[in-house]
Design a protein around this motif. Structure first.
Motif, PDB file in Angstrom:
ATOM      1  N   ILE A 247       0.924  -1.331   0.205  1.00  0.00           N
ATOM      2  CA  ILE A 247      -0.269   0.176   0.080  1.00  0.00           C
ATOM      3  C   ILE A 247       0.876   1.497  -0.159  1.00  0.00           C
ATOM      4  CG2 ILE A 247      -1.556   1.719   1.573  1.00  0.00           C
ATOM      5  CD1 ILE A 247      -2.512  -1.306   2.791  1.00  0.00           C
ATOM      6  N   ALA A 248       2.189   0.826   0.756  1.00  0.00           N
ATOM      7  CA  ALA A 248       2.730   2.156   0.562  1.00  0.00           C
ATOM      8  C   ALA A 248       3.670   2.772  -0.008  1.00  0.00           C
ATOM      9  CB  ALA A 248       3.879   2.522   2.156  1.00  0.00           C
ATOM     10  N   ALA A 249       4.414   1.524  -0.748  1.00  0.00           N
ATOM     11  CA  ALA A 249       4.449   1.807  -2.098  1.00  0.00           C
ATOM     12  C   ALA A 249       3.921   2.020  -3.428  1.00  0.00           C
ATOM     13  CB  ALA A 249       5.597   0.183  -2.216  1.00  0.00           C
ATOM     14  N   ALA A 250       2.812   1.721  -3.269  1.00  0.00           N
ATOM     15  CA  ALA A 250       1.907   1.839  -4.289  1.00  0.00           C
ATOM     16  C   ALA A 250       0.496   3.380  -3.945  1.00  0.00           C
ATOM     17  CB  ALA A 250       0.891   0.603  -4.644  1.00  0.00           C
ATOM     18  N   THR A 251       0.362   4.133  -3.493  1.00  0.00           N
ATOM     19  CA  THR A 251       0.173   5.020  -3.096  1.00  0.00           C
ATOM     20  C   THR A 251       0.317   5.774  -3.753  1.00  0.00           C
ATOM     21  OG1 THR A 251      -0.498   4.547  -1.812  1.00  0.00           O
ATOM     22  CG2 THR A 251      -1.162   6.676  -1.920  1.00  0.00           C
ATOM     23  N   PRO A 252       2.219   6.611  -3.528  1.00  0.00           N
ATOM     24  CA  PRO A 252       2.009   7.425  -4.633  1.00  0.00           C
ATOM     25  C   PRO A 252       2.665   7.308  -5.736  1.00  0.00           C
ATOM     26  CG  PRO A 252       4.035   6.875  -3.455  1.00  0.00           C
ATOM     27  CD  PRO A 252       3.181   6.087  -2.775  1.00  0.00           C
ATOM     28  N   PHE A 253       2.661   6.787  -6.421  1.00  0.00           N
ATOM     29  CA  PHE A 253       2.639   6.196  -7.983  1.00  0.00           C
ATOM     30  C   PHE A 253       1.510   6.737  -8.063  1.00  0.00           C
ATOM     31  CE2 PHE A 253       6.290   3.509  -7.308  1.00  0.00           C
ATOM     32  CZ  PHE A 253       7.011   3.825  -7.837  1.00  0.00           C
ATOM     33  N   TYR A 254       0.579   5.623  -7.754  1.00  0.00           N
ATOM     34  CA  TYR A 254      -1.311   6.404  -8.082  1.00  0.00           C
ATOM     35  C   TYR A 254      -1.982   7.124  -8.052  1.00  0.00           C
ATOM     36  CZ  TYR A 254      -6.108   5.382  -7.982  1.00  0.00           C
ATOM     37  OH  TYR A 254      -7.310   6.001  -8.072  1.00  0.00           O
ATOM     38  N   LEU A 255      -0.935   9.252  -6.400  1.00  0.00           N
ATOM     39  CA  LEU A 255      -1.398   9.755  -6.732  1.00  0.00           C
ATOM     40  C   LEU A 255      -1.020  10.667  -7.820  1.00  0.00           C
ATOM     41  CD1 LEU A 255      -1.105  10.162  -3.273  1.00  0.00           C
ATOM     42  CD2 LEU A 255      -3.571   9.708  -4.239  1.00  0.00           C
ATOM     43  N   PHE A 256       0.510  10.053  -8.391  1.00  0.00           N
ATOM     44  CA  PHE A 256       0.620  10.668  -9.713  1.00  0.00           C
ATOM     45  C   PHE A 256      -0.019  10.652 -10.488  1.00  0.00           C
ATOM     46  CE2 PHE A 256       4.309  10.635 -12.849  1.00  0.00           C
ATOM     47  CZ  PHE A 256       3.908  12.170 -12.971  1.00  0.00           C
ATOM     48  N   ASN A 257      -0.148   9.892 -10.765  1.00  0.00           N
ATOM     49  CA  ASN A 257      -0.930   9.216 -12.208  1.00  0.00           C
ATOM     50  C   ASN A 257      -1.276   7.963 -11.625  1.00  0.00           C
ATOM     51  OD1 ASN A 257      -2.012   9.261 -15.220  1.00  0.00           O
ATOM     52  ND2 ASN A 257       0.410   9.231 -15.947  1.00  0.00           N
ATOM     53  N   ASP A 259      -3.971   6.999 -14.060  1.00  0.00           N
ATOM     54  CA  ASP A 259      -4.597   6.819 -15.375  1.00  0.00           C
ATOM     55  C   ASP A 259      -3.266   6.230 -15.154  1.00  0.00           C
ATOM     56  OD1 ASP A 259      -6.563   6.644 -15.794  1.00  0.00           O
ATOM     57  OD2 ASP A 259      -6.784   9.077 -16.382  1.00  0.00           O
ATOM     58  N   LEU A 260      -2.128   5.850 -14.623  1.00  0.00           N
ATOM     59  CA  LEU A 260      -1.397   4.939 -15.795  1.00  0.00           C
ATOM     60  C   LEU A 260      -0.935   3.657 -14.845  1.00  0.00           C
ATOM     61  CD1 LEU A 260       1.084   4.263 -17.335  1.00  0.00           C
ATOM     62  CD2 LEU A 260       2.414   6.427 -16.791  1.00  0.00           C
ATOM     63  N   TYR A 261      -0.745   4.208 -13.096  1.00  0.00           N
ATOM     64  CA  TYR A 261       0.140   3.183 -12.520  1.00  0.00           C
ATOM     65  C   TYR A 261      -1.501   2.091 -11.194  1.00  0.00           C
ATOM     66  CZ  TYR A 261       4.054   5.253 -13.424  1.00  0.00           C
ATOM     67  OH  TYR A 261       5.561   6.096 -14.326  1.00  0.00           O
ATOM     68  N   LEU A 262      -1.935   1.737 -11.075  1.00  0.00           N
ATOM     69  CA  LEU A 262      -2.851   0.263 -10.074  1.00  0.00           C
ATOM     70  C   LEU A 262      -2.985   1.211  -9.032  1.00  0.00           C
ATOM     71  CD1 LEU A 262      -1.777  -1.833 -12.440  1.00  0.00           C
ATOM     72  CD2 LEU A 262      -2.709  -3.094 -10.753  1.00  0.00           C
ATOM     73  N   ALA A 263      -3.916   1.114  -8.807  1.00  0.00           N
ATOM     74  CA  ALA A 263      -3.918   2.034  -6.524  1.00  0.00           C
ATOM     75  C   ALA A 263      -3.473   0.911  -5.917  1.00  0.00           C
ATOM     76  CB  ALA A 263      -5.732   2.091  -6.788  1.00  0.00           C
ATOM     77  N   PRO A 264      -4.080   1.193  -4.942  1.00  0.00           N
ATOM     78  CA  PRO A 264      -2.924   0.086  -4.095  1.00  0.00           C
ATOM     79  C   PRO A 264      -4.045  -1.288  -3.821  1.00  0.00           C
ATOM     80  CG  PRO A 264      -2.925   2.855  -2.869  1.00  0.00           C
ATOM     81  CD  PRO A 264      -3.802   2.369  -4.452  1.00  0.00           C
ATOM     82  N   ARG A 309       5.572  -4.457 -11.533  1.00  0.00           N
ATOM     83  CA  ARG A 309       3.996  -3.850 -12.241  1.00  0.00           C
ATOM     84  C   ARG A 309       3.741  -3.106 -12.363  1.00  0.00           C
ATOM     85  NH1 ARG A 309      -0.212  -7.026  -6.757  1.00  0.00           N
ATOM     86  NH2 ARG A 309       0.610  -8.851  -7.682  1.00  0.00           N
ATOM     87  N   ASN A 310       4.565  -2.433 -12.569  1.00  0.00           N
ATOM     88  CA  ASN A 310       4.120  -0.986 -12.332  1.00  0.00           C
ATOM     89  C   ASN A 310       5.012  -0.317 -13.799  1.00  0.00           C
ATOM     90  OD1 ASN A 310       2.541   0.300 -11.026  1.00  0.00           O
ATOM     91  ND2 ASN A 310       3.469   0.748  -9.690  1.00  0.00           N
ATOM     92  N   PHE A 311       6.821  -1.063 -13.978  1.00  0.00           N
ATOM     93  CA  PHE A 311       7.666  -1.034 -14.987  1.00  0.00           C
ATOM     94  C   PHE A 311       8.674  -2.283 -15.992  1.00  0.00           C
ATOM     95  CE2 PHE A 311       8.294   2.657 -11.433  1.00  0.00           C
ATOM     96  CZ  PHE A 311       7.921   3.306 -12.332  1.00  0.00           C
ATOM     97  N   GLY A 312       8.362  -3.308 -15.468  1.00  0.00           N
ATOM     98  CA  GLY A 312       7.836  -4.594 -16.191  1.00  0.00           C
ATOM     99  C   GLY A 312       6.929  -5.077 -17.214  1.00  0.00           C
ATOM    100  N   SER A 313       7.433  -6.055 -17.861  1.00  0.00           N
ATOM    101  CA  SER A 313       6.469  -6.841 -18.925  1.00  0.00           C
ATOM    102  C   SER A 313       5.316  -8.262 -17.891  1.00  0.00           C
ATOM    103  CB  SER A 313       8.038  -6.776 -19.489  1.00  0.00           C
ATOM    104  OG  SER A 313       8.611  -8.133 -18.558  1.00  0.00           O
ATOM    105  N   TYR A 314       5.915  -8.240 -16.869  1.00  0.00           N
ATOM    106  CA  TYR A 314       5.277  -9.296 -16.201  1.00  0.00           C
ATOM    107  C   TYR A 314       4.284  -8.778 -15.280  1.00  0.00           C
ATOM    108  CZ  TYR A 314       8.369 -13.058 -18.162  1.00  0.00           C
ATOM    109  OH  TYR A 314       9.294 -13.537 -18.480  1.00  0.00           O
ATOM    110  N   PRO A 315       3.069  -8.727 -15.919  1.00  0.00           N
ATOM    111  CA  PRO A 315       1.421  -8.675 -15.238  1.00  0.00           C
ATOM    112  C   PRO A 315       1.809  -8.473 -13.391  1.00  0.00           C
ATOM    113  CG  PRO A 315       1.217 -10.039 -17.149  1.00  0.00           C
ATOM    114  CD  PRO A 315       2.842 -10.311 -17.042  1.00  0.00           C
TER     115      PRO A 315
END
Length: 351
Positions: A247-257, A259-264, A309-315
């Motif tokens: 949750i802590a690692a995913a939240t900044p990416f999601y808040l930044f964009n 529409d590009l990064y998964l929600a926590p 998940r955010n930058f790699g090629s594996y889901p």
């Protein structure tokens, strides 16, 4: 005047928990999530369970004979069953038959016995098998059925149709029309095609937090994990570190964009995060021993998962995240296991 206490004689040591008892509780804790998987995705998981379990015990028997080890203790400790069960929960229920066989070969023979057998493996066997088939058979791993009842075109495939699909590689007419990707695969594909995440999650396979069906499987894994914690099979350190750090690692990416990064919550409920938190990253052999080490290990699994998940090629990056942290576990333990009581710190100037 005090009353004498009726106590047993020394030594007053707690009885050691057996491997079989630990594995039995893990199996029981996996039953609810497996039933949910059966309900949402059909009978395929039972076929895969038979294939994986049979292959696991066949390879286990062969390796024990080859290493001249006693058969009965290791064939009855249920460790091979747990490895197969965890592996099956990660693969497609309609994967070709050889996926389970190849996965169990690498899990049991390579990851377990080539390192010395149970208790000596440095990598989680189920994740080794899963990582191998992800790399070797990406197309087979991407083919799933949509959750039961989601689409009118999704019939309840009979046992004969599933057997034909899994063993003959020749799906019957109409089955191609009902295949679907996992939620994480759909997100990765949609983002690569230029769609926004808000558009991708409007597909019927998505639910409130993750994916249809996947959310309930994650919920049952969470409850099964709580049972393991209550029974003292696992401690709270790894699951808490995995979930909270995700949750802590995913939240900044999601808040930044967003529409590009998964929600926590999508990271938690759309993939194998819950399975890893309670059943995979908690493996005492390939994980860490100290409490601080377990927290660092779990946090590392979470951070690597989010990044891949955010930058790699594996889901779903759970297998790769766990295996990378398995490599780091010995060093983490070396730095975090406290010194024995009464031992003086070593003077670095006197070796």
């Amino acid at each position: 005047m005090t009353e004498a206490l009726n106590t047993r004689g020394a030594p007053h040591l707690p009885s050691r928990i057996s491997v079989q008892r630990v594995m039995r509780w893990v199996c029981l804790a996996l039953v609810p999530a497996t039933l949910a998987h059966l309900y949402y995705f059909g009978l395929g998981i039972l076929i895969q369970m038979i294939l994986a379990t049979g292959s696991a015990y066949l390879f286990e028997w062969w390796c024990l004979r080859w290493r001249q080890q006693p058969l009965r203790p290791f064939l009855t400790d249920l460790s091979a069953l747990v490895t197969a069960w965890l592996f099956v929960l990660c693969i497609s229920p309609v994967a070709p038959w050889y996926v389970a066989v190849v996965g169990m070969f690498f899990a049991i023979v390579v990851a377990k016995h080539l390192y010395g057998g149970l208790g000596n493996n440095i990598f989680n066997p189920a994740m080794v098998g899963f990582a191998v088939i992800l790399i070797a058979f990406p197309q087979a791993m991407s083919l799933w059925l949509p959750p039961s009842g989601l689409m009118e075109a999704n019939p309840s495939l009979g046992l004969g149709e599933l057997m034909s699909w899994i063993f003959m590689g020749a799906p019957t007419a109409g089955i191609d029309a009902v295949t679907a990707a996992t939620p994480l695969s759909a997100i990765l594909t949609g983002l690569q095609q230029g769609f926004a995440l808000s558009e991708i999650v409007t597909q019927p396979i998505f639910g409130d937090f993750g994916g249809q069906g996947w959310e309930w499987i994650a919920n049952w894994l969470f409850l099964g994990g709580l049972v393991l914690w209550y029974k003292g099979i696992i401690t709270w350190h790894v699951p808490a570190a995995v979930l909270m750090t995700t949750i802590a690692a995913a939240t900044p990416f999601y808040l930044f964009n967003g529409d590009l990064y998964l929600a926590p919550q999508q990271h938690i409920f759309a993939g194998g995060t819950m399975l890893a938190a309670f059943f995979i990253a908690t493996d005492p052999t390939s994980g860490c021993s100290s409490d601080r080490g377990k927290i660092i290990f779990g946090a590392g699994v979470a951070i690597l998962t989010v990044l891949i998940r955010n930058f790699g090629s594996y889901p779903d990056a759970i297998a790769f995240a766990v295996l990378l942290m398995n490599m780091a576990a010995p060093m983490i333990d070396r730095l975090t296991i406290p010194q024995p009581y009464g031992k003086k710190p070593q003077d670095p100037h006197h070796g």
